[in-house]
Each structure stands twice: as C-alpha cells, then as structure tokens.
Design a protein around this motif. Sequence first.
Motif, PDB file in Angstrom:
ATOM      1  N   GLU A 128    -121.972 -58.016  -9.565  1.00  0.00           N
ATOM      2  CA  GLU A 128    -122.964 -59.044  -9.274  1.00  0.00           C
ATOM      3  C   GLU A 128    -124.192 -58.465  -8.575  1.00  0.00           C
ATOM      4  OE1 GLU A 128    -121.051 -62.150  -7.114  1.00  0.00           O
ATOM      5  OE2 GLU A 128    -119.466 -62.401  -8.596  1.00  0.00           O
ATOM      6  N   GLY A 129    -124.213 -57.177  -8.333  1.00  0.00           N
ATOM      7  CA  GLY A 129    -125.408 -56.558  -7.778  1.00  0.00           C
ATOM      8  C   GLY A 129    -125.251 -55.949  -6.403  1.00  0.00           C
ATOM      9  N   GLN A 130    -124.080 -56.073  -5.787  1.00  0.00           N
ATOM     10  CA  GLN A 130    -123.906 -55.508  -4.458  1.00  0.00           C
ATOM     11  C   GLN A 130    -123.984 -53.991  -4.482  1.00  0.00           C
ATOM     12  OE1 GLN A 130    -122.305 -58.120  -5.576  1.00  0.00           O
ATOM     13  NE2 GLN A 130    -121.631 -59.499  -3.962  1.00  0.00           N
ATOM     14  N   ARG A 131    -124.628 -53.437  -3.464  1.00  0.00           N
ATOM     15  CA  ARG A 131    -124.723 -51.996  -3.272  1.00  0.00           C
ATOM     16  C   ARG A 131    -124.483 -51.703  -1.797  1.00  0.00           C
ATOM     17  NH1 ARG A 131    -124.902 -53.009  -7.896  1.00  0.00           N
ATOM     18  NH2 ARG A 131    -126.357 -52.281  -9.489  1.00  0.00           N
ATOM     19  N   VAL A 132    -123.913 -50.552  -1.512  1.00  0.00           N
ATOM     20  CA  VAL A 132    -123.665 -50.126  -0.130  1.00  0.00           C
ATOM     21  C   VAL A 132    -124.226 -48.726   0.051  1.00  0.00           C
ATOM     22  CG1 VAL A 132    -121.906 -49.553   1.601  1.00  0.00           C
ATOM     23  CG2 VAL A 132    -121.571 -51.525   0.095  1.00  0.00           C
TER      24      VAL A 132
END
Length: 201
Positions: free
Chosen positions: A24-28
């Motif tokens: 869904e687009g999450q980045r860390v």
Amino acid sequence: GGQFLALKAAAKGYVDTVLAHAAEGQRVGIMTFDGRERPSWLVEFTADAQRLYAGLESLETRECSASADCAVNLDRRSCAGWRCVDDSTNLYGAVVHGVDALEAQRTLDASVVFQESALLVSTDGSDQAARSTLELAQKRVISTSAHVFSVGLGSMADAKTLSALGKDGFYSADSADGLSRAFETVAGRVNAMANRFYLLE
C-alpha cells in the motif's frame, strides 16, 4: 550490550508491523546517531524488510575492541563495544535531520501519494553534543506535518526532553519487553496510515 540487543529486537518488530502492508506504499528508513553533526543512514527508505533486517544485523559488525583502534576515524574516536563512534549524543540534531529526511523523501518519490509520515526517535540518554538546542528541535517538530514519536530506554533517558520532542507521543521503557511494547504501540498507530514513509532513528 543488552540495551542494543533489546533495541534491535524492538526495531525488527516495528519493521514487521509497519511493512505488513508494504504494497500500500509504506516505506521504512533507519538512521543511527551519536555525537556527530548528522545522523547516518543505516538503510534508506525501502519496503524491503530483508534489507532493513540486514542493516540492523550490521550494527553488530565489530570494528574495534578499544578506543585506540579508532584513531584513524577522526570523527569517531571512541569504541562503543563493537564500533567506533563519537561518544557524545546529538539528540537535537538527530531530530532536526530526521524531520528533514522525511520531508525530502516526500519530494523525491512521486510514486507514492504521501498523506502522512512519521519519525520515531529512541535514545537511552540525553543531548550531550550541544550542536543544536532543544528550542530549535522543538520548532522543527512543530513546523512539520510529520508525526513525531519518542521512546526513552532506561533511567538515564531524559524523559522531559523526549516528551517535549515527541509531539504525537512519548513512551518510556525500563526493560527489553517494555521497549518492544513501546515500539509496537507506535507501529500500530502509524500502520493505520496508508501510503506513508516511516523513519526509525
């Protein structure tokens, strides 16, 4: 030491939770900081959990066994047990640069429609480097639309300062389990947000 192992485990749990919806687009991204002017990228923003795990594992790469081993590193002169560091703590600078990194990423990656972003900063101490001030760090936190959370580990963590910097929540932990719970709480809060970058510092 034991605190590092606890922090590594808590960070891994955070990554697991936040990237549960990576599609869904999450980045860390993960940064580390000591007394130097700027924090260092351990892993830049990614949705690849394995890269993040490898970055956390790399922190245990032994560079030194005594401070004398660090003589060639002009900006990192003390041995912290496994790597050469600046033995001060630039907490305020880390917060300022962490917010800057989040805001820069928003403009660099047009593939994700950014609605929110979050910075989680954790330390077991207080600012000792005096490269910046609490006032400047607070102004930077207030001026950003990013969410900012803080976690203090152990009795030496400056709870008053961390509470002032964690505008969206401050958590105190006295044990490895407490640290994991704090990181999991923050991860749960930010994981409900779609299409976001999260910076763990």
